[in-house]
Motif scaffolding. Structure first.
Motif, PDB file in Angstrom:
ATOM      1  N   GLY A 113      11.317  37.998  29.631  1.00 26.22           N
ATOM      2  CA  GLY A 113      11.722  38.638  28.390  1.00 26.22           C
ATOM      3  C   GLY A 113      11.314  37.763  27.218  1.00 26.22           C
ATOM      4  N   ALA A 114      10.851  38.384  26.183  1.00 33.16           N
ATOM      5  CA  ALA A 114      10.459  37.632  24.991  1.00 33.16           C
ATOM      6  C   ALA A 114      10.693  38.494  23.767  1.00 33.16           C
ATOM      7  CB  ALA A 114       8.995  37.236  25.082  1.00 33.16           C
ATOM      8  N   ARG A 115      11.044  37.860  22.683  1.00 35.50           N
ATOM      9  CA  ARG A 115      11.210  38.564  21.419  1.00 35.50           C
ATOM     10  C   ARG A 115      10.055  38.174  20.511  1.00 35.50           C
ATOM     11  NH1 ARG A 115      16.060  41.071  21.053  1.00 35.50           N
ATOM     12  NH2 ARG A 115      17.717  40.296  22.378  1.00 35.50           N
ATOM     13  N   ILE A 124       1.125  46.251  29.495  1.00 36.10           N
ATOM     14  CA  ILE A 124       1.411  45.079  28.666  1.00 36.10           C
ATOM     15  C   ILE A 124       1.627  43.849  29.544  1.00 36.10           C
ATOM     16  CG2 ILE A 124       3.073  44.043  27.072  1.00 36.10           C
ATOM     17  CD1 ILE A 124       3.363  46.741  25.766  1.00 36.10           C
ATOM     18  N   GLY A 125       2.307  44.021  30.646  1.00 38.92           N
ATOM     19  CA  GLY A 125       2.535  42.897  31.564  1.00 38.92           C
ATOM     20  C   GLY A 125       1.228  42.314  32.082  1.00 38.92           C
ATOM     21  N   ASP A 126       0.302  43.192  32.481  1.00 37.58           N
ATOM     22  CA  ASP A 126      -0.989  42.710  32.985  1.00 37.58           C
ATOM     23  C   ASP A 126      -1.809  42.065  31.872  1.00 37.58           C
ATOM     24  OD1 ASP A 126      -0.412  43.488  35.569  1.00 37.58           O
ATOM     25  OD2 ASP A 126      -1.507  45.394  35.417  1.00 37.58           O
ATOM     26  N   TYR A 127      -1.711  42.632  30.670  1.00 38.61           N
ATOM     27  CA  TYR A 127      -2.422  42.055  29.532  1.00 38.61           C
ATOM     28  C   TYR A 127      -1.897  40.653  29.227  1.00 38.61           C
ATOM     29  CZ  TYR A 127      -3.899  41.367  24.685  1.00 38.61           C
ATOM     30  OH  TYR A 127      -4.406  40.851  23.522  1.00 38.61           O
ATOM     31  N   VAL A 186       3.404  42.082  16.116  1.00 36.12           N
ATOM     32  CA  VAL A 186       2.810  41.455  17.299  1.00 36.12           C
ATOM     33  C   VAL A 186       2.961  42.375  18.503  1.00 36.12           C
ATOM     34  CG1 VAL A 186       2.986  39.493  18.900  1.00 36.12           C
ATOM     35  CG2 VAL A 186       3.148  39.114  16.431  1.00 36.12           C
ATOM     36  N   ALA A 187       4.117  42.996  18.631  1.00 36.02           N
ATOM     37  CA  ALA A 187       4.352  43.923  19.741  1.00 36.02           C
ATOM     38  C   ALA A 187       3.377  45.092  19.670  1.00 36.02           C
ATOM     39  CB  ALA A 187       5.792  44.424  19.721  1.00 36.02           C
ATOM     40  N   GLU A 188       3.159  45.627  18.466  1.00 37.24           N
ATOM     41  CA  GLU A 188       2.223  46.750  18.311  1.00 37.24           C
ATOM     42  C   GLU A 188       0.805  46.328  18.638  1.00 37.24           C
ATOM     43  OE1 GLU A 188       2.668  50.041  17.891  1.00 37.24           O
ATOM     44  OE2 GLU A 188       4.749  49.482  18.225  1.00 37.24           O
ATOM     45  N   LEU A 189       0.409  45.150  18.199  1.00 32.46           N
ATOM     46  CA  LEU A 189      -0.922  44.651  18.522  1.00 32.46           C
ATOM     47  C   LEU A 189      -1.099  44.509  20.034  1.00 32.46           C
ATOM     48  CD1 LEU A 189      -1.443  41.892  15.813  1.00 32.46           C
ATOM     49  CD2 LEU A 189      -2.753  44.003  16.046  1.00 32.46           C
ATOM     50  N   ALA A 190      -0.088  43.972  20.701  1.00 30.82           N
ATOM     51  CA  ALA A 190      -0.159  43.802  22.153  1.00 30.82           C
ATOM     52  C   ALA A 190      -0.279  45.158  22.849  1.00 30.82           C
ATOM     53  CB  ALA A 190       1.071  43.048  22.661  1.00 30.82           C
ATOM     54  N   LYS A 191       0.505  46.125  22.415  1.00 33.40           N
ATOM     55  CA  LYS A 191       0.453  47.459  23.023  1.00 33.40           C
ATOM     56  C   LYS A 191      -0.915  48.096  22.831  1.00 33.40           C
ATOM     57  CE  LYS A 191       5.347  48.415  22.301  1.00 33.40           C
ATOM     58  NZ  LYS A 191       6.322  49.195  21.515  1.00 33.40           N
ATOM     59  N   LYS A 192      -1.446  48.003  21.608  1.00 35.04           N
ATOM     60  CA  LYS A 192      -2.751  48.606  21.322  1.00 35.04           C
ATOM     61  C   LYS A 192      -3.863  47.928  22.102  1.00 35.04           C
ATOM     62  CE  LYS A 192      -1.551  50.313  16.742  1.00 35.04           C
ATOM     63  NZ  LYS A 192      -1.711  50.155  15.309  1.00 35.04           N
ATOM     64  N   ARG A 193      -3.841  46.595  22.131  1.00 33.17           N
ATOM     65  CA  ARG A 193      -4.902  45.872  22.837  1.00 33.17           C
ATOM     66  C   ARG A 193      -4.831  46.133  24.337  1.00 33.17           C
ATOM     67  NH1 ARG A 193      -9.708  44.997  23.128  1.00 33.17           N
ATOM     68  NH2 ARG A 193     -10.394  42.974  23.817  1.00 33.17           N
TER      69      ARG A 193
END
Length: 78
Positions: A7-9, A29-32, A14-21
């Motif tokens: 778990g991370a906050r 997201i976990g694999d990314y 940043v969360a949106e960037l991670a989801k998009k990438r």
């Protein structure tokens, strides 16, 4: 290999960037995130940044010439 939940906050942007990438790469997201950590731990990211810096150093004059050629006459770079 067994998976462990982490778990991370992070900030919303940043969360949106991670989801998009992750979506762009066709990954969860976990694999990314796992890929990012593995690349970082293996030194791959550092080697890529170093290679890019060497490339830019070696070819900076080519980029400068191309930029100068595209500038209107009489204009100066800032």
């Amino acid at each position: 290999m067994a998976k462990t939940q982490l778990g991370a906050r992070v900030d919303e942007d940043v969360a949106e960037l991670a989801k998009k990438r992750a979506a762009d790469l066709g990954l969860s997201i976990g694999d990314y995130l796992a890929r990012l950590v593995q690349d970082d731990a293996s030194g791959l990211r550092a080697r890529a940044v170093d290679a890019a810096a060497r490339f830019l150093t070696e070819y900076q004059s080519v980029f400068d010439e191309a930029e100068q050629a595209q500038m209107p006459r009489g204009a100066r770079a800032a």
